[in-house]
Design an enzyme around this catalytic site. Sequence first.
Site, PDB file in Angstrom:
ATOM      1  N   HIS A  69      55.193  26.833  70.211  1.00 19.26           N
ATOM      2  CA  HIS A  69      55.294  27.884  69.205  1.00 19.26           C
ATOM      3  C   HIS A  69      54.500  29.113  69.615  1.00 19.26           C
ATOM      4  CE1 HIS A  69      52.119  24.984  68.113  1.00 19.26           C
ATOM      5  NE2 HIS A  69      51.388  26.053  67.839  1.00 19.26           N
ATOM      6  N   CYS A 174      42.727  18.507  64.225  1.00 20.75           N
ATOM      7  CA  CYS A 174      42.822  18.689  65.675  1.00 20.75           C
ATOM      8  C   CYS A 174      42.132  19.995  66.061  1.00 20.75           C
ATOM      9  CB  CYS A 174      44.276  18.685  66.148  1.00 20.75           C
ATOM     10  SG  CYS A 174      45.275  20.062  65.529  1.00 20.75           S
TER      11      CYS A 174
END
Length: 619
Positions: A69, A174
């Site tokens: 992305h 994360c």
Amino acid sequence: MELKISDVLKSNSIIFDLKENDKKSVLLEMSEYLKAQGFVSDANQFLDVLLEREAVSTTGVGDGIAIPHGRSNIVTETVVLFGRSTGGVNFESMDDKPVHLFFMIATPENSGNEHLKILAELSGKLMHSDVVLELKNASTYSEIIEAFSIEDTTNNIETNDLHNHKKVVAVTACATGIAHTYMAAEKLQEIAKKLNIDVKVETNGTSGVGNQLSKADIENADAVIVAADIKVETSRFDGKKMIAVPVAKAIKEPQKLFEEALSDNTPIHSEKAQDSPRDEKKGIYKHLMSGVSYMLPFVIGGGIVIALSFLVDQLIGVPQDSLGQLGSYNELAASLNKIGGAAFGFMLPVLAGYIAYSIADRPGLVAGFVAGGIASTGGAGFLGALIGGFVAGYVVNFVKKMLNGLPHSLNGLKNIMLYPLLGVLITGAIMLIVNVPMKTINDMMNNFLLNLSGTNAVILGLLLGAMMAIDLGGPVNKAAYVFGTGTLATASVGGSSVMAAVMAAGMVPPLAVFVATLFFKDKFTVEEKQAGLTNAVLGASFITEGAIPFASKDPLRIIPSFVVGSAVTGALVLASNIMVSAPHGGIFVIFLVSQPVLYIAYIAIGSIISGFIMGILSK
């Protein structure tokens, strides 16, 4: 408003048979397809955006799926490009397996958090094996959209009488706070239903904390799972069975995590457990980066505002006999200087404070701020604050261990009074001792420079230049700067060559950061490359402190690279007898320099030397 996949995955954004079989090539193939369909204006430029994101961490999330992305002003509208590879692509995925299904997200620069919403939605859907199976077999656009509408069969399991089920709370996070955070949460929820476990998962993502755990959630839980690659708040789980693992493990082995968390052998989380020895090599770097990341906004914000104060004084004008007040002579410039100086004043306390916080959690914060404040006002500077942060953190951990024997009923008193009181007293006493040798070094440097003045100009330039870079605004740097301003005060018409050398050398470290991040892009994160651009402004403004976050990260490699370039620049300036009549301002006082073109050339030479050494030595 709920996001629909069909709103962003369009009939003209599908490649059923990707041709390429390596990471960069397949990203280029998909970028070129987006350009051909009018979704991006430049395929190669969008490829660079994608590769920058991949440099942070792979978007190959495992199980044959990748979600690359990028957000850029070359994207015309938000779109998801679905690509499928029959043979599979080596994409450096989390599980090292080839990728067969690609979902490339392209969003415009001004789209806010839209890409995060798409990532969260896709991540959740792609955790269901039935959806993935249909996507692998789909041959039309309508079949792809239908695949995303499949409801997970585990959702139909009756969940009545939840008080009879085991209850687990979890946190996922994360490094980037995007795909893996939400995929781990979805996987834990999916497996929990199959195991008849009641679970609530809190996500710590880029867009903030989602599904936050309440005090009641934690109290009623039988166990806690923390699947995170970054530091998350765990003191709230005191007294609960808890396991802490990397976020990837929640995606790969969720069932094993539940079994481990609910096992009778799982340790109870406590403050005492938090104080247990850690992997120090990994821990020290983590603590250091915690301090640097919190300090960076103070350096950037304060530095640029100070630079503006010099620009304003240059534009309005300052009398020749008041050049020593440049940057604070006119009222507007003085106000800007005061604002920027206030931000700079917090820089070292914040660095030390958040190093200590990373080591000792909240009790370490106040002791760390005090250590940084003492370093700042007492002459220990950046290196003193760095040392002070670690001193404060480990002192508070020592205090916590010493007070472990107190009754549990006194926990409130420990947190509110005993930890901060003893932590501040002990840390402050140590820092007062540390400041003594720092001040001695400072005085020795000044005396040495006074004795050296008037001798070989090249030697003096090398020494002054090295001093400006050795501690980036600390006592050694200040000794060289004070010596330079002293020569300016006694100089005749034309200014001082010593002051010119000091200022030029002080501009080199932040400019070297800009050079290194420009020519060695693969060695720096996206955030560091953005900070590199800011350092170009700070360096041009003679704000040496802009390079501190980079030096803090890896001082043994970075500081020597700064020293070499600054020393070369200092020597060149003094050898050419270039003079300046202002004590500060960098590029904003270039018209007060006797040989401006040569001066800029020497600064550029030193910056390039340091930048390339820094780039080569950096990990």
